[in-house]
Each structure stands twice: as C-alpha cells, then as structure tokens.
Design a protein around this motif. Structure first.
Motif, PDB file in Angstrom:
ATOM      1  N   SER A  10     -25.734 -21.581   4.117  1.00  0.00           N
ATOM      2  CA  SER A  10     -24.986 -22.480   4.998  1.00  0.00           C
ATOM      3  C   SER A  10     -23.655 -22.872   4.363  1.00  0.00           C
ATOM      4  CB  SER A  10     -25.803 -23.739   5.291  1.00  0.00           C
ATOM      5  OG  SER A  10     -27.010 -23.415   5.955  1.00  0.00           O
ATOM      6  N   ILE A  11     -23.700 -23.142   3.058  1.00  0.00           N
ATOM      7  CA  ILE A  11     -22.468 -23.508   2.349  1.00  0.00           C
ATOM      8  C   ILE A  11     -21.470 -22.356   2.373  1.00  0.00           C
ATOM      9  CG2 ILE A  11     -21.500 -24.124   0.100  1.00  0.00           C
ATOM     10  CD1 ILE A  11     -24.126 -25.584  -0.505  1.00  0.00           C
ATOM     11  N   ASN A  12     -21.955 -21.137   2.120  1.00  0.00           N
ATOM     12  CA  ASN A  12     -21.070 -19.968   2.115  1.00  0.00           C
ATOM     13  C   ASN A  12     -20.474 -19.704   3.491  1.00  0.00           C
ATOM     14  OD1 ASN A  12     -21.268 -19.427  -0.604  1.00  0.00           O
ATOM     15  ND2 ASN A  12     -22.939 -17.953  -0.374  1.00  0.00           N
ATOM     16  N   THR A  13     -21.248 -19.954   4.544  1.00  0.00           N
ATOM     17  CA  THR A  13     -20.737 -19.783   5.906  1.00  0.00           C
ATOM     18  C   THR A  13     -19.562 -20.725   6.154  1.00  0.00           C
ATOM     19  OG1 THR A  13     -22.895 -19.091   6.752  1.00  0.00           O
ATOM     20  CG2 THR A  13     -21.305 -19.941   8.355  1.00  0.00           C
ATOM     21  N   ARG A  14     -19.700 -21.962   5.703  1.00  0.00           N
ATOM     22  CA  ARG A  14     -18.628 -22.949   5.888  1.00  0.00           C
ATOM     23  C   ARG A  14     -17.421 -22.624   5.010  1.00  0.00           C
ATOM     24  NH1 ARG A  14     -22.806 -28.101   5.597  1.00  0.00           N
ATOM     25  NH2 ARG A  14     -23.888 -27.656   7.553  1.00  0.00           N
ATOM     26  N   LEU A  15     -17.697 -22.153   3.792  1.00  0.00           N
ATOM     27  CA  LEU A  15     -16.600 -21.773   2.898  1.00  0.00           C
ATOM     28  C   LEU A  15     -15.778 -20.623   3.495  1.00  0.00           C
ATOM     29  CD1 LEU A  15     -18.223 -21.937  -0.670  1.00  0.00           C
ATOM     30  CD2 LEU A  15     -16.543 -23.500   0.327  1.00  0.00           C
ATOM     31  N   ARG A  16     -16.465 -19.656   4.094  1.00  0.00           N
ATOM     32  CA  ARG A  16     -15.759 -18.532   4.714  1.00  0.00           C
ATOM     33  C   ARG A  16     -14.864 -19.014   5.852  1.00  0.00           C
ATOM     34  NH1 ARG A  16     -20.983 -16.058   4.148  1.00  0.00           N
ATOM     35  NH2 ARG A  16     -20.971 -14.441   2.519  1.00  0.00           N
ATOM     36  N   ALA A  17     -15.371 -19.955   6.635  1.00  0.00           N
ATOM     37  CA  ALA A  17     -14.592 -20.479   7.755  1.00  0.00           C
ATOM     38  C   ALA A  17     -13.352 -21.223   7.271  1.00  0.00           C
ATOM     39  CB  ALA A  17     -15.463 -21.399   8.604  1.00  0.00           C
ATOM     40  N   VAL A  18     -13.539 -22.069   6.270  1.00  0.00           N
ATOM     41  CA  VAL A  18     -12.414 -22.830   5.722  1.00  0.00           C
ATOM     42  C   VAL A  18     -11.410 -21.891   5.062  1.00  0.00           C
ATOM     43  CG1 VAL A  18     -11.742 -24.589   4.039  1.00  0.00           C
ATOM     44  CG2 VAL A  18     -13.804 -24.909   5.400  1.00  0.00           C
ATOM     45  N   ARG A  19     -11.922 -20.893   4.350  1.00  0.00           N
ATOM     46  CA  ARG A  19     -11.040 -19.941   3.682  1.00  0.00           C
ATOM     47  C   ARG A  19     -10.217 -19.138   4.692  1.00  0.00           C
ATOM     48  NH1 ARG A  19     -13.697 -16.326  -0.934  1.00  0.00           N
ATOM     49  NH2 ARG A  19     -14.770 -15.386   0.855  1.00  0.00           N
ATOM     50  N   ALA A  20     -10.846 -18.743   5.783  1.00  0.00           N
ATOM     51  CA  ALA A  20     -10.131 -18.001   6.824  1.00  0.00           C
ATOM     52  C   ALA A  20      -9.029 -18.865   7.449  1.00  0.00           C
ATOM     53  CB  ALA A  20     -11.108 -17.538   7.902  1.00  0.00           C
ATOM     54  N   PHE A  21      -9.322 -20.150   7.628  1.00  0.00           N
ATOM     55  CA  PHE A  21      -8.342 -21.063   8.218  1.00  0.00           C
ATOM     56  C   PHE A  21      -7.114 -21.220   7.311  1.00  0.00           C
ATOM     57  CE2 PHE A  21      -6.826 -25.542   8.605  1.00  0.00           C
ATOM     58  CZ  PHE A  21      -6.242 -25.423   9.852  1.00  0.00           C
ATOM     59  N   PHE A  22      -7.354 -21.437   6.018  1.00  0.00           N
ATOM     60  CA  PHE A  22      -6.234 -21.610   5.092  1.00  0.00           C
ATOM     61  C   PHE A  22      -5.480 -20.300   4.852  1.00  0.00           C
ATOM     62  CE2 PHE A  22      -8.306 -25.651   3.997  1.00  0.00           C
ATOM     63  CZ  PHE A  22      -7.191 -26.484   3.981  1.00  0.00           C
ATOM     64  N   ASN A  23      -6.183 -19.168   4.920  1.00  0.00           N
ATOM     65  CA  ASN A  23      -5.495 -17.871   4.833  1.00  0.00           C
ATOM     66  C   ASN A  23      -4.541 -17.703   6.006  1.00  0.00           C
ATOM     67  OD1 ASN A  23      -6.758 -17.146   2.470  1.00  0.00           O
ATOM     68  ND2 ASN A  23      -8.356 -15.935   3.473  1.00  0.00           N
ATOM     69  N   LEU A  42     -20.780 -19.113  -3.384  1.00  0.00           N
ATOM     70  CA  LEU A  42     -21.925 -19.317  -4.265  1.00  0.00           C
ATOM     71  C   LEU A  42     -22.784 -18.051  -4.297  1.00  0.00           C
ATOM     72  CD1 LEU A  42     -23.051 -22.894  -3.164  1.00  0.00           C
ATOM     73  CD2 LEU A  42     -21.608 -22.278  -5.103  1.00  0.00           C
ATOM     74  N   ASN A  43     -23.427 -17.819  -5.412  1.00  0.00           N
ATOM     75  CA  ASN A  43     -24.341 -16.685  -5.514  1.00  0.00           C
ATOM     76  C   ASN A  43     -25.619 -17.020  -4.763  1.00  0.00           C
ATOM     77  OD1 ASN A  43     -22.690 -15.065  -7.142  1.00  0.00           O
ATOM     78  ND2 ASN A  43     -23.328 -16.166  -8.987  1.00  0.00           N
ATOM     79  N   ALA A  44     -25.871 -16.248  -3.728  1.00  0.00           N
ATOM     80  CA  ALA A  44     -27.061 -16.492  -2.912  1.00  0.00           C
ATOM     81  C   ALA A  44     -28.250 -15.751  -3.511  1.00  0.00           C
ATOM     82  CB  ALA A  44     -26.822 -16.030  -1.477  1.00  0.00           C
ATOM     83  N   LYS A  45     -29.274 -16.505  -3.859  1.00  0.00           N
ATOM     84  CA  LYS A  45     -30.497 -15.916  -4.400  1.00  0.00           C
ATOM     85  C   LYS A  45     -31.404 -15.559  -3.227  1.00  0.00           C
ATOM     86  CE  LYS A  45     -34.247 -16.807  -7.689  1.00  0.00           C
ATOM     87  NZ  LYS A  45     -34.840 -17.801  -8.593  1.00  0.00           N
ATOM     88  N   ARG A  46     -31.545 -14.271  -2.983  1.00  0.00           N
ATOM     89  CA  ARG A  46     -32.325 -13.820  -1.824  1.00  0.00           C
ATOM     90  C   ARG A  46     -33.817 -13.845  -2.142  1.00  0.00           C
ATOM     91  NH1 ARG A  46     -30.802 -11.253   2.664  1.00  0.00           N
ATOM     92  NH2 ARG A  46     -28.732 -10.793   1.830  1.00  0.00           N
ATOM     93  N   ASN A  47     -34.568 -14.509  -1.276  1.00  0.00           N
ATOM     94  CA  ASN A  47     -36.010 -14.559  -1.459  1.00  0.00           C
ATOM     95  C   ASN A  47     -36.637 -13.210  -1.110  1.00  0.00           C
ATOM     96  OD1 ASN A  47     -36.004 -17.315  -2.147  1.00  0.00           O
ATOM     97  ND2 ASN A  47     -35.973 -17.894   0.014  1.00  0.00           N
ATOM     98  N   PRO A  48     -37.758 -12.872  -1.753  1.00  0.00           N
ATOM     99  CA  PRO A  48     -38.440 -11.612  -1.421  1.00  0.00           C
ATOM    100  C   PRO A  48     -38.818 -11.568   0.056  1.00  0.00           C
ATOM    101  CG  PRO A  48     -39.351 -12.584  -3.427  1.00  0.00           C
ATOM    102  CD  PRO A  48     -38.446 -13.610  -2.823  1.00  0.00           C
TER     103      PRO A  48
END
Length: 237
Positions: A10-23, A42-48
């Motif tokens: 969820s955090i990475n999704t929001r970061l991508r949106a904010v980053r796209a806006f500032f770009n 953030l490094n997403a730790k994928r569950n098995p």
C-alpha cells in the motif's frame, strides 16, 4: 504510514502515485527540484504462495452434502473457482446470462474497474453448471450463485462457507479461501503447460508481474532444470 500499520504494498502504491505527480510537475517546469527524486520504494517481502493439493481439493468436495441446495451450490462454486481462477468479487457478480454453456465460456466482470473478459470452461464444468441451474430454477434475481433466500450470494458468505468446509474436510497448512483457489488454478495451469499470455488473459491481470511470479514458482521447466544443475546431485553421484 508504517507507524500507522500500512502494508508495504500500500505504501509503495502511494509512493508511485506521488512520484508520478512530482515527475509531471518537474517535466512541466512547475517546480525547480523534485523532492521525490531520491525516494526509494520499500522492499516488499512476498509471502509464500499457498495452493491446494489434489488430495485437499478432493477432501473439500467430499465434505459437501450434495443432498441439499447449498451443498450443490457450494460444490459448483468450488469447481468454478478451480476451473476459472476468478476473483471472489468477480464470482459474486456473475449473472446467469453471463454463462454461455454451448460455447463453453463465461463473461466475467470486475465490479471495481468495469473491465470484462471471457473465461473458458470445460465440458465437466458445463455439466455441473447445468445440474446447478436446474436445481436453482427460475428466480427474479439474475445472480448465478444465490442463497436459500434467493438473493445474490455475498463475498462474506462464500468465504464463510469455504472456511466451514475446510474445517470439516480437515484441511491443514493452507488457508481455505477463494484466493487460494486462484493460486491453485494458476499452478495447475502452468503445470499443464498453459502459456503466460493466455494465463494473464484468463486471470485478468493488467500486468505480467504476478504471472511471472507464478511461472517462476510453478514452472515444470524450472523444476526439471534443477535436476541437471543440482550441486548435491552432482556431489553425491
């Protein structure tokens, strides 16, 4: 966001949106410096990824009471989830008219983004749907899967029924949920040589990211190749 318990995805999704806006602002010359330039995801730790074994699937089917309407419905839902890999929300949104038994396909809608796709179904699935539809009978609701009160079955009701059947069947080590059926569908499709693009289309993924995860985990080619380069096999031969 982390302090408030937000998930990494969820955090990475929001970061991508904010980053796209500032770009965008930077590219348009609206800001002298991009504050997101050095902000990393953030490094997403994928569950098995958990899947059902064939024995567990059979145990689930055996736990259903086919002498009742709910039993026939639940049995059909289990087979449908396994046959199509649809999401829970998509399953609950299917109408009777979406099922094309003669051509062997079902129109699946994503209620969230309004996207549609056709998912193929085999002969045995079609035969089971015919049995279910005969017992379901004519109702005022258009919903394919319904409750004993003749209303569209809800996501919560499907989840509850599968959890109950999983407990009755003695399923251990894997969550008995609709999404586990989706993972199981992907695994069985790959083990049966399904193409990645066909699998992406059937599952309704917008990108290949998740399909690549499935392929990397379940591809028989990867498992077969391991026998050739396994260090232990070579060492102890």
């Amino acid at each position: 966001m982390m302090e408030h318990g937000a998930k990494v995805t969820s955090i990475n999704t929001r970061l991508r949106a904010v980053r796209a806006f500032f770009n965008f602002l930077e590219n348009k010359g609206k800001i002298p410096q991009n504050p997101m330039k050095d902000v990393k995801l953030l490094n997403a730790k994928r569950n098995p990824i958990q899947t059902f074994s064939q024995e567990q699937i059979q145990a689930l089917l055996n736990a259903v009471d086919l002498k009742t309407f709910t039993g026939v419905r639940d049995y059909t839902i289990i087979l449908f989830l396994l046959e199509t890999g649809v999401r829970l929300k998509e399953l609950c949104a299917i109408d009777v008219n979406d099922v094309e038994l003669e051509s062997g396909q079902v129109l699946v809608r994503d209620p969230k983004n309004q996207l549609e796709r056709y998912v193929p179904i085999g002969k045995k699935m079609r035969d089971q749907l015919r049995k279910y539809l005969k017992i379901r009978g004519y109702l005022e609701t258009d919903a394919l899967f319904v409750t004993v009160n003749n209303t569209r079955i809800s996501r919560g009701q499907v989840e509850k029924r599968l959890a109950q059947l999983g407990k009755k069947a003695g399923i251990k080590g894997v969550r008995c949920s609709p999404h586990t059926f989706r993972h199981t569908f992907a695994k069985m499709s790959i083990l049966n040589d399904a193409g990645v693009y066909e699998l992406q289309a059937i599952l309704g993924h917008q990108s290949m990211e998740m399909v690549r995860v499935y392929v990397n985990l379940f591809s028989p080619e990867v498992k077969g190749m391991h026998k050739k380069f396994s260090p232990v096999e070579k060492l102890l031969c």
